[in-house]
Write an enzyme that holds these catalytic residues in place. Structure first.
Site, PDB file in Angstrom:
ATOM      1  N   GLY A 187       2.712  -0.680  29.093  1.00 33.31           N
ATOM      2  CA  GLY A 187       2.653  -2.144  28.913  1.00 33.31           C
ATOM      3  C   GLY A 187       3.945  -2.726  28.340  1.00 33.31           C
ATOM      4  CG  LEU A 216      16.624   0.847  20.209  1.00 32.22           C
ATOM      5  CD1 LEU A 216      16.246   1.874  21.257  1.00 32.22           C
ATOM      6  CD2 LEU A 216      17.062  -0.438  20.900  1.00 32.22           C
ATOM      7  CE1 TYR A 262       3.158  -5.676  14.799  1.00 36.14           C
ATOM      8  CE2 TYR A 262       4.410  -6.234  16.766  1.00 36.14           C
ATOM      9  CZ  TYR A 262       4.204  -6.347  15.398  1.00 36.14           C
ATOM     10  OH  TYR A 262       5.035  -7.131  14.634  1.00 36.14           O
ATOM     11  CE  LYS A 264      -3.581   2.055   2.971  1.00 42.00           C
ATOM     12  NZ  LYS A 264      -4.299   1.915   4.246  1.00 42.00           N
ATOM     13  CB  ALA A 308       1.223  -6.232   4.024  1.00 39.44           C
ATOM     14  CE  LYS A 313       2.327  -9.829  12.628  1.00 33.64           C
ATOM     15  NZ  LYS A 313       2.384  -9.725  11.146  1.00 33.64           N
ATOM     16  CB  THR A 336       5.912 -10.513  15.950  1.00 26.71           C
ATOM     17  OG1 THR A 336       6.714 -10.046  17.025  1.00 26.71           O
ATOM     18  CG2 THR A 336       4.456 -10.349  16.371  1.00 26.71           C
ATOM     19  CG  ASP A 337       9.711 -12.056  19.574  1.00 29.97           C
ATOM     20  OD1 ASP A 337       9.106 -11.012  19.270  1.00 29.97           O
ATOM     21  OD2 ASP A 337      10.888 -12.057  19.980  1.00 29.97           O
ATOM     22  CD  GLU A 338       6.526  -6.885  19.933  1.00 29.53           C
ATOM     23  OE1 GLU A 338       5.517  -6.337  20.388  1.00 29.53           O
ATOM     24  OE2 GLU A 338       7.496  -6.271  19.478  1.00 29.53           O
TER      25      GLU A 338
HETATM   26  P1  NAD Z   1       7.443  -2.328   8.093  1.00 31.80           P
HETATM   27  O1  NAD Z   1       6.534  -1.474   8.882  1.00 31.80           O
HETATM   28  O2  NAD Z   1       8.831  -1.885   7.824  1.00 31.80           O
HETATM   29  O3  NAD Z   1       6.769  -2.633   6.658  1.00 31.80           O
HETATM   30  C1  NAD Z   1       5.421  -2.945   6.515  1.00 31.80           C
HETATM   31  C2  NAD Z   1       5.060  -2.849   5.033  1.00 31.80           C
HETATM   32  O4  NAD Z   1       3.686  -3.220   4.894  1.00 31.80           O
HETATM   33  C3  NAD Z   1       5.224  -1.447   4.461  1.00 31.80           C
HETATM   34  O5  NAD Z   1       5.862  -1.503   3.207  1.00 31.80           O
HETATM   35  C4  NAD Z   1       3.786  -0.960   4.312  1.00 31.80           C
HETATM   36  O6  NAD Z   1       3.609  -0.029   3.259  1.00 31.80           O
HETATM   37  C5  NAD Z   1       3.053  -2.251   4.042  1.00 31.80           C
HETATM   38  N1  NAD Z   1       1.631  -2.178   4.435  1.00 31.80           N
HETATM   39  C6  NAD Z   1       1.113  -1.709   5.598  1.00 31.80           C
HETATM   40  N2  NAD Z   1      -0.237  -1.777   5.560  1.00 31.80           N
HETATM   41  C7  NAD Z   1      -0.566  -2.306   4.346  1.00 31.80           C
HETATM   42  C8  NAD Z   1      -1.815  -2.642   3.720  1.00 31.80           C
HETATM   43  N3  NAD Z   1      -2.983  -2.410   4.334  1.00 31.80           N
HETATM   44  N4  NAD Z   1      -1.788  -3.207   2.497  1.00 31.80           N
HETATM   45  C9  NAD Z   1      -0.607  -3.423   1.857  1.00 31.80           C
HETATM   46  N5  NAD Z   1       0.592  -3.116   2.388  1.00 31.80           N
HETATM   47  C10 NAD Z   1       0.618  -2.566   3.624  1.00 31.80           C
HETATM   48  O7  NAD Z   1       7.418  -3.741   8.803  1.00 31.80           O
HETATM   49  P2  NAD Z   1       8.595  -4.805   9.036  1.00 31.80           P
HETATM   50  O8  NAD Z   1       9.335  -4.439  10.246  1.00 31.80           O
HETATM   51  O9  NAD Z   1       9.303  -5.033   7.751  1.00 31.80           O
HETATM   52  O10 NAD Z   1       7.718  -6.099   9.379  1.00 31.80           O
HETATM   53  C11 NAD Z   1       7.211  -6.933   8.348  1.00 31.80           C
HETATM   54  C12 NAD Z   1       6.426  -8.068   8.966  1.00 31.80           C
HETATM   55  O11 NAD Z   1       7.259  -8.824   9.825  1.00 31.80           O
HETATM   56  C13 NAD Z   1       5.243  -7.612   9.817  1.00 31.80           C
HETATM   57  O12 NAD Z   1       4.186  -8.519   9.610  1.00 31.80           O
HETATM   58  C14 NAD Z   1       5.765  -7.703  11.248  1.00 31.80           C
HETATM   59  O13 NAD Z   1       4.711  -7.957  12.144  1.00 31.80           O
HETATM   60  C15 NAD Z   1       6.705  -8.886  11.132  1.00 31.80           C
HETATM   61  N6  NAD Z   1       7.842  -8.900  12.085  1.00 31.80           N
HETATM   62  C16 NAD Z   1       8.667  -7.804  12.185  1.00 31.80           C
HETATM   63  C17 NAD Z   1       9.777  -7.868  13.033  1.00 31.80           C
HETATM   64  C18 NAD Z   1      10.739  -6.712  13.162  1.00 31.80           C
HETATM   65  O14 NAD Z   1      11.619  -6.760  14.020  1.00 31.80           O
HETATM   66  N7  NAD Z   1      10.635  -5.679  12.369  1.00 31.80           N
HETATM   67  C19 NAD Z   1      10.024  -9.039  13.767  1.00 31.80           C
HETATM   68  C20 NAD Z   1       9.142 -10.115  13.643  1.00 31.80           C
HETATM   69  C21 NAD Z   1       8.069 -10.042  12.780  1.00 31.80           C
HETATM   70  O1  DAU Z   2      10.017  -8.730  18.660  1.00 32.17           O
HETATM   71  C1  DAU Z   2       9.647  -8.487  17.347  1.00 32.17           C
HETATM   72  C2  DAU Z   2       9.125  -7.073  17.207  1.00 32.17           C
HETATM   73  O2  DAU Z   2      10.244  -6.206  17.290  1.00 32.17           O
HETATM   74  C3  DAU Z   2       8.360  -6.844  15.919  1.00 32.17           C
HETATM   75  O3  DAU Z   2       7.221  -7.659  15.893  1.00 32.17           O
HETATM   76  C4  DAU Z   2       7.959  -5.374  15.773  1.00 32.17           C
HETATM   77  O4  DAU Z   2       7.343  -5.162  14.522  1.00 32.17           O
HETATM   78  C5  DAU Z   2       9.210  -4.527  15.885  1.00 32.17           C
HETATM   79  O5  DAU Z   2       8.869  -3.155  15.824  1.00 32.17           O
HETATM   80  C6  DAU Z   2       9.970  -4.828  17.170  1.00 32.17           C
HETATM   81  O6  DAU Z   2       9.215  -4.373  18.324  1.00 32.17           O
HETATM   82  P1  DAU Z   2       9.911  -3.620  19.560  1.00 32.17           P
HETATM   83  O7  DAU Z   2       8.883  -2.825  20.252  1.00 32.17           O
HETATM   84  O8  DAU Z   2      10.723  -4.576  20.357  1.00 32.17           O
HETATM   85  O9  DAU Z   2      10.945  -2.683  18.731  1.00 32.17           O
HETATM   86  P2  DAU Z   2      11.379  -1.155  18.930  1.00 32.17           P
HETATM   87  O10 DAU Z   2      12.534  -0.914  18.015  1.00 32.17           O
HETATM   88  O11 DAU Z   2      10.218  -0.225  18.854  1.00 32.17           O
HETATM   89  O12 DAU Z   2      11.910  -1.120  20.429  1.00 32.17           O
HETATM   90  C7  DAU Z   2      12.978  -1.960  20.857  1.00 32.17           C
HETATM   91  C8  DAU Z   2      13.185  -1.723  22.352  1.00 32.17           C
HETATM   92  O13 DAU Z   2      13.710  -0.400  22.551  1.00 32.17           O
HETATM   93  C9  DAU Z   2      11.903  -1.781  23.155  1.00 32.17           C
HETATM   94  O14 DAU Z   2      12.179  -2.363  24.436  1.00 32.17           O
HETATM   95  C10 DAU Z   2      11.509  -0.310  23.342  1.00 32.17           C
HETATM   96  C11 DAU Z   2      12.850   0.397  23.373  1.00 32.17           C
HETATM   97  N1  DAU Z   2      12.852   1.760  22.798  1.00 32.17           N
HETATM   98  C12 DAU Z   2      12.360   1.945  21.539  1.00 32.17           C
HETATM   99  C13 DAU Z   2      12.340   3.198  20.973  1.00 32.17           C
HETATM  100  C14 DAU Z   2      11.779   3.397  19.579  1.00 32.17           C
HETATM  101  C15 DAU Z   2      13.378   2.837  23.514  1.00 32.17           C
HETATM  102  O15 DAU Z   2      13.852   2.655  24.671  1.00 32.17           O
HETATM  103  N2  DAU Z   2      13.348   4.074  22.958  1.00 32.17           N
HETATM  104  C16 DAU Z   2      12.846   4.318  21.706  1.00 32.17           C
HETATM  105  O16 DAU Z   2      12.837   5.494  21.249  1.00 32.17           O
END
Ligand code: NAD
Ligand code: DAU
Length: 380
Positions: free
Chosen positions: A319, A226, A186, A38, A86, A190, A137-139
């Site tokens: 949380g 982060l 979130y 999207k 997505a 998921k 995700t592991d969350e």
């Molecule tokens: P991201 O936010 O970087 O990318 C998400 C993508 O999905 C974007 O390109 C966005 O445009 C697209 N999108 C959002 N809503 C949409 C819709 N309605 N239709 C079509 N496209 C849409 O996310 P990410 O960090 O790359 O995560 C990708 C997947 O992996 C997610 O499902 C997330 O839950 C999962 N995941 C992420 C992590 C992590 O650490 N980032 C870890 C475990 C699992």
């Molecule tokens: O565990 C997998 C998940 O990891 C994915 O499913 C999510 O999509 C991905 O965003 C990520 O989630 P987190 O919440 O763990 O990631 P984030 O980078 O937002 O934060 C990592 C840790 O750092 C978390 O304990 C919160 C903390 N944090 C984050 C930000 C953005 C800070 O202390 N300060 C910050 O500004």
């Protein structure tokens, strides 16, 4: 040209999705790779500049909640496999705006499942040779404690069921059979999408696979998360907002290792099964932040640690889950996957990438990229 398979990757313009699209386009020239995205604030086609002209690659701008569009795409393009990434992915945004998360992550996944089911079951071969792979995700498992049976202070050395030793902050790990206990909007969304995927397998026999992965890091991550946020702030000497005391633990995996796992599981994983993906690589936030400061300072030629004064403790995330730690031994045991990079190596590569790609960062942070790319791909 006729292709062996047509694989629909959703969310391919995002962080992890772009690495998966790149891997598949390069590795499988005999397969047609369709990237459906999207282009929300998190989607950025600049992440795929290097492969956008490949003959086996097609970008489609669209919303996974648009069921009619999905039906046309599935039958028109003869989709044989789905890798579904997505999603709305940022926990802090989900706290402010839970509805968007329910809409995309739950309703969008449901629309995709239904489109796959209806299209495939109308074919003579039905679900034969088809695959619907959902990235989660592991969350969803909730939060783990930081405890040791003999009261030893973490981190301590633990032996995983794979037999390998690693540092950990608690005796418990997320295993595939653990009960779901999501805490944020979130992770609740998921978790709900995971339940729908499994329900489509159990009810209709849709050939599904689910994986739950730990925190990813690496190039092209949107700088609200982060690691890229902090690298950019250290570079520009802006405050580093550490939530709470910085004591929360996350389990970090280099994004290309996740993409390799997705490739392996998509091709060799057991239908109906779940695999956890993680690097046995637990870090307290504050320790990772210190590594980032030292690395950025060293690479930029500043006295190492000079920027420690940027650390700013702020109100904790509501949380906020204390600890995540994935047990990925099942994947290692059954399919032979292992992370290829040591964390130190992965962080060095990542910091260098963000420092070398300041233009990418500037475009993303200014928001200009969205208008530019959206206009470019309108109507395609
Ligand atoms: P991201 O936010 O970087 O990318 C998400 C993508 O999905 C974007 O390109 C966005 O445009 C697209 N999108 C959002 N809503 C949409 C819709 N309605 N239709 C079509 N496209 C849409 O996310 P990410 O960090 O790359 O995560 C990708 C997947 O992996 C997610 O499902 C997330 O839950 C999962 N995941 C992420 C992590 C992590 O650490 N980032 C870890 C475990 C699992
Ligand atoms: O565990 C997998 C998940 O990891 C994915 O499913 C999510 O999509 C991905 O965003 C990520 O989630 P987190 O919440 O763990 O990631 P984030 O980078 O937002 O934060 C990592 C840790 O750092 C978390 O304990 C919160 C903390 N944090 C984050 C930000 C953005 C800070 O202390 N300060 C910050 O500004």
């Amino acid at each position: 040209m006729s292709y062996k398979e047509t694989i629909l990757i959703t969310g391919g313009a995002g962080f992890i999705g772009s690495h998966v699209v790149r891997l598949f386009v390069n590795k499988y020239p005999d397969c047609h790779i369709i990237n459906l995205d999207k282009l929300t604030y998190a989607g950025n086609l600049a992440n795929l500049k290097d492969i956008e002209d490949r003959p086996n690659y097609t970008f489609v701008k669209g919303d996974i909640c648009d069921f009619e569009m999905l039906m046309k795409l599935f039958s028109g393009q003869q989709v044989t496999g789905v890798i579904h990434l997505a999603a709305e992915s940022h926990v802090d945004r989900s706290i402010k705006d839970p509805f968007t998360f329910a809409q995309t992550n739950v309703m969008g996944t449901l629309a995709l499942l239904q489109a796959a089911k209806l299209t495939w079951e109308a074919l003579p071969e039905k679900f034969e040779g088809k695959r619907f792979y959902h990235i989660s995700t592991d969350e969803v498992y909730g939060a783990l404690e930081m405890t040791h049976p003999e009261g030893i202070q973490p981190p301590f050395t633990t032996k995983a069921s794979s037999g390998k030793h690693h540092l950990s902050y608690g005796e418990q790990f997320f295993t595939e059979d653990l009960k779901y206990q999501p805490h944020s909007p979130y992770s609740a969304a998921k978790a709900s999408s995971d339940h729908f995927v499994r329900a489509f397998h159990d009810t209709y026999g849709l050939p599904t696979i689910v994986t739950n992965c730990s925190n990813n890091y690496g190039p092209y991550q949107f700088p609200e998360k982060l690691i890229p946020l902090f690298i950019n702030n250290i570079r520009h000497r802006k405050p580093l907002p550490v939530y709470g005391k910085g004591e929360n633990v996350r389990d970090w995996l280099y994004v290309e290792d996740h993409a390799r796992a997705i490739d392996l599981i998509f091709h060799k994983g057991k239908i109906g099964d779940t695999y956890n993906i993680g690097g046995f690589n637990e870090w307290k936030n504050i320790d990772i932040i210190k590594v980032l400061i030292n690395t950025v300072d060293r690479i930029l030629g500043r006295p190492e640690g000079e920027d420690m004064n940027l650390i700013t403790y702020v109100t904790d995330r509501a949380g906020h889950d204390l600890r995540y730690a994935i047990d990925s031994s099942k994947l290692q045991r059954e399919l032979g996957w292992e992370p290829s990079l040591q964390f130190e190596e992965g962080i060095e590569k990542t910091v260098r990438w963000y420092l070398d790609n300041q233009e990418w960062m500037d475009n993303v942070t200014s928001g200009d990229y969205q208008n530019y790319y959206n206009e470019m791909y309108n109507g395609r």
